[in-house]
Design a protein around this motif. Structure first.
Motif, mmCIF file in Angstrom:
data_model
loop_
_atom_site.group_PDB
_atom_site.id
_atom_site.type_symbol
_atom_site.label_atom_id
_atom_site.label_comp_id
_atom_site.label_asym_id
_atom_site.label_seq_id
_atom_site.Cartn_x
_atom_site.Cartn_y
_atom_site.Cartn_z
ATOM 1 N N ALA A 1 0.833 -1.202 0.000
ATOM 2 C CA ALA A 1 0.000 0.000 0.000
ATOM 3 C C ALA A 1 0.865 1.247 0.000
ATOM 4 O O ALA A 1 0.559 2.228 -0.695
ATOM 5 C CB ALA A 1 -0.932 -0.001 1.210
ATOM 6 N N SER A 2 1.956 1.241 0.752
ATOM 7 C CA SER A 2 2.873 2.386 0.779
ATOM 8 C C SER A 2 3.499 2.606 -0.588
ATOM 9 O O SER A 2 3.605 3.741 -1.069
ATOM 10 C CB SER A 2 3.968 2.168 1.820
ATOM 11 O OG SER A 2 3.418 2.050 3.096
ATOM 12 N N TYR A 3 3.930 1.523 -1.225
ATOM 13 C CA TYR A 3 4.511 1.635 -2.559
ATOM 14 C C TYR A 3 3.487 2.170 -3.556
ATOM 15 O O TYR A 3 3.808 2.988 -4.409
ATOM 16 C CB TYR A 3 5.036 0.273 -3.028
ATOM 17 C CG TYR A 3 5.601 0.310 -4.418
ATOM 18 C CD1 TYR A 3 6.820 0.918 -4.675
ATOM 19 C CD2 TYR A 3 4.905 -0.248 -5.490
ATOM 20 C CE1 TYR A 3 7.338 0.968 -5.960
ATOM 21 C CE2 TYR A 3 5.408 -0.207 -6.768
ATOM 22 C CZ TYR A 3 6.626 0.401 -7.002
ATOM 23 O OH TYR A 3 7.130 0.452 -8.276
ATOM 24 N N GLY A 4 2.241 1.734 -3.417
ATOM 25 C CA GLY A 4 1.186 2.213 -4.301
ATOM 26 C C GLY A 4 0.960 3.708 -4.144
ATOM 27 O O GLY A 4 0.771 4.427 -5.126
ATOM 28 N N CYS A 5 0.980 4.188 -2.909
ATOM 29 C CA CYS A 5 0.812 5.630 -2.667
ATOM 30 C C CYS A 5 1.971 6.424 -3.248
ATOM 31 O O CYS A 5 1.771 7.484 -3.851
ATOM 32 C CB CYS A 5 0.696 5.898 -1.170
ATOM 33 S SG CYS A 5 -0.856 5.350 -0.452
ATOM 34 N N VAL A 6 3.189 5.928 -3.062
ATOM 35 C CA VAL A 6 4.365 6.619 -3.606
ATOM 36 C C VAL A 6 4.306 6.620 -5.128
ATOM 37 O O VAL A 6 4.576 7.642 -5.764
ATOM 38 C CB VAL A 6 5.668 5.957 -3.095
ATOM 39 C CG1 VAL A 6 6.878 6.498 -3.838
ATOM 40 C CG2 VAL A 6 5.817 6.169 -1.608
ATOM 41 N N LYS A 7 3.933 5.511 -5.699
ATOM 42 C CA LYS A 7 3.851 5.417 -7.159
ATOM 43 C C LYS A 7 2.764 6.333 -7.705
ATOM 44 O O LYS A 7 2.959 7.012 -8.716
ATOM 45 C CB LYS A 7 3.577 3.972 -7.575
ATOM 46 C CG LYS A 7 3.608 3.744 -9.061
ATOM 47 C CD LYS A 7 3.396 2.284 -9.385
ATOM 48 C CE LYS A 7 3.344 2.068 -10.872
ATOM 49 N NZ LYS A 7 3.086 0.678 -11.221
ATOM 50 N N GLU A 8 1.634 6.383 -7.025
ATOM 51 C CA GLU A 8 0.517 7.215 -7.468
ATOM 52 C C GLU A 8 0.851 8.706 -7.345
ATOM 53 O O GLU A 8 0.472 9.503 -8.202
ATOM 54 C CB GLU A 8 -0.721 6.898 -6.638
ATOM 55 C CG GLU A 8 -1.967 7.616 -7.086
ATOM 56 C CD GLU A 8 -3.168 7.194 -6.258
ATOM 57 O OE1 GLU A 8 -3.913 8.090 -5.838
ATOM 58 O OE2 GLU A 8 -3.336 5.975 -6.034
ATOM 59 N N GLY A 9 1.552 9.096 -6.298
ATOM 60 C CA GLY A 9 1.871 10.510 -6.079
ATOM 61 C C GLY A 9 3.212 10.933 -6.634
ATOM 62 O O GLY A 9 3.628 12.078 -6.456
ATOM 63 N N GLY A 10 3.884 10.033 -7.311
ATOM 64 C CA GLY A 10 5.224 10.326 -7.823
ATOM 65 C C GLY A 10 5.259 11.481 -8.809
ATOM 66 O O GLY A 10 6.164 12.331 -8.755
ATOM 67 N N MET A 11 4.298 11.551 -9.698
ATOM 68 C CA MET A 11 4.291 12.624 -10.697
ATOM 69 C C MET A 11 4.029 13.985 -10.040
ATOM 70 O O MET A 11 4.618 14.989 -10.435
ATOM 71 C CB MET A 11 3.253 12.342 -11.777
ATOM 72 C CG MET A 11 3.602 11.155 -12.654
ATOM 73 S SD MET A 11 5.236 11.269 -13.416
ATOM 74 C CE MET A 11 4.955 12.561 -14.583
ATOM 75 N N ILE A 12 3.175 14.000 -9.038
ATOM 76 C CA ILE A 12 2.916 15.250 -8.317
ATOM 77 C C ILE A 12 4.183 15.699 -7.603
ATOM 78 O O ILE A 12 4.545 16.876 -7.622
ATOM 79 C CB ILE A 12 1.750 15.072 -7.329
ATOM 80 C CG1 ILE A 12 0.466 14.798 -8.101
ATOM 81 C CG2 ILE A 12 1.600 16.292 -6.432
ATOM 82 C CD1 ILE A 12 -0.703 14.402 -7.233
ATOM 83 N N PHE A 13 4.881 14.749 -6.979
ATOM 84 C CA PHE A 13 6.136 15.066 -6.307
ATOM 85 C C PHE A 13 7.154 15.615 -7.291
ATOM 86 O O PHE A 13 7.808 16.631 -7.029
ATOM 87 C CB PHE A 13 6.683 13.829 -5.598
ATOM 88 C CG PHE A 13 8.059 14.025 -5.048
ATOM 89 C CD1 PHE A 13 8.245 14.776 -3.894
ATOM 90 C CD2 PHE A 13 9.165 13.469 -5.673
ATOM 91 C CE1 PHE A 13 9.513 14.974 -3.379
ATOM 92 C CE2 PHE A 13 10.432 13.658 -5.169
ATOM 93 C CZ PHE A 13 10.612 14.409 -4.019
ATOM 94 N N LEU A 14 7.306 14.979 -8.439
ATOM 95 C CA LEU A 14 8.278 15.443 -9.435
ATOM 96 C C LEU A 14 7.906 16.814 -9.985
ATOM 97 O O LEU A 14 8.791 17.651 -10.227
ATOM 98 C CB LEU A 14 8.400 14.419 -10.574
ATOM 99 C CG LEU A 14 9.119 13.132 -10.222
ATOM 100 C CD1 LEU A 14 9.096 12.176 -11.413
ATOM 101 C CD2 LEU A 14 10.543 13.407 -9.786
ATOM 102 N N ALA A 15 6.628 17.072 -10.181
ATOM 103 C CA ALA A 15 6.195 18.384 -10.665
ATOM 104 C C ALA A 15 6.515 19.470 -9.644
ATOM 105 O O ALA A 15 7.021 20.538 -9.991
ATOM 106 C CB ALA A 15 4.706 18.365 -10.979
#
Length: 93
Positions: free
Chosen positions: A5-19
């Motif tokens: 679940a943690s990996y899924g959250c990081v993967k899902e929010g990764g583009m927002i973080f990079l932006a």
């Protein structure tokens, strides 16, 4: 802690973080380049204008944070039209 679940959250929010990261890096790099090539006085003017513009944009960021999720959820175009109309009036007054 559920690793999947943690990996899924990081993967899902990764583009927002990079932006967000790229926006911060752009701002810092701009300031660094202005200081290096134009001097500290120019950097001070740039910083002052940047802060003024950000202060003027704050109400629009608040409106966006409040109404955008609601608009996406409900697909209610009348709310969007009202917010857009109020924003335009606020800009030109």
């Amino acid at each position: 802690i559920n690793i999947e679940a943690s990996y899924g959250c990081v993967k899902e929010g990764g583009m927002i973080f990079l932006a967000s990261l790229s926006a911060v890096m752009r701002d810092r790099l701009t300031a660094l380049l202005i200081a290096k090539y134009l001097g500290l006085e120019s950097l001070a003017y740039f910083d002052l204008v940047t802060k003024l513009v950000n202060a003027l944009l704050t109400p629009f960021h608040v409106l966006n944070n409040v109404f955008y999720p609601r608009f996406v959820k409900t697909k209610n175009y009348t709310i969007f039209s009202k917010v857009l109309f109020i924003s335009i009036i606020f800009i030109y007054n």
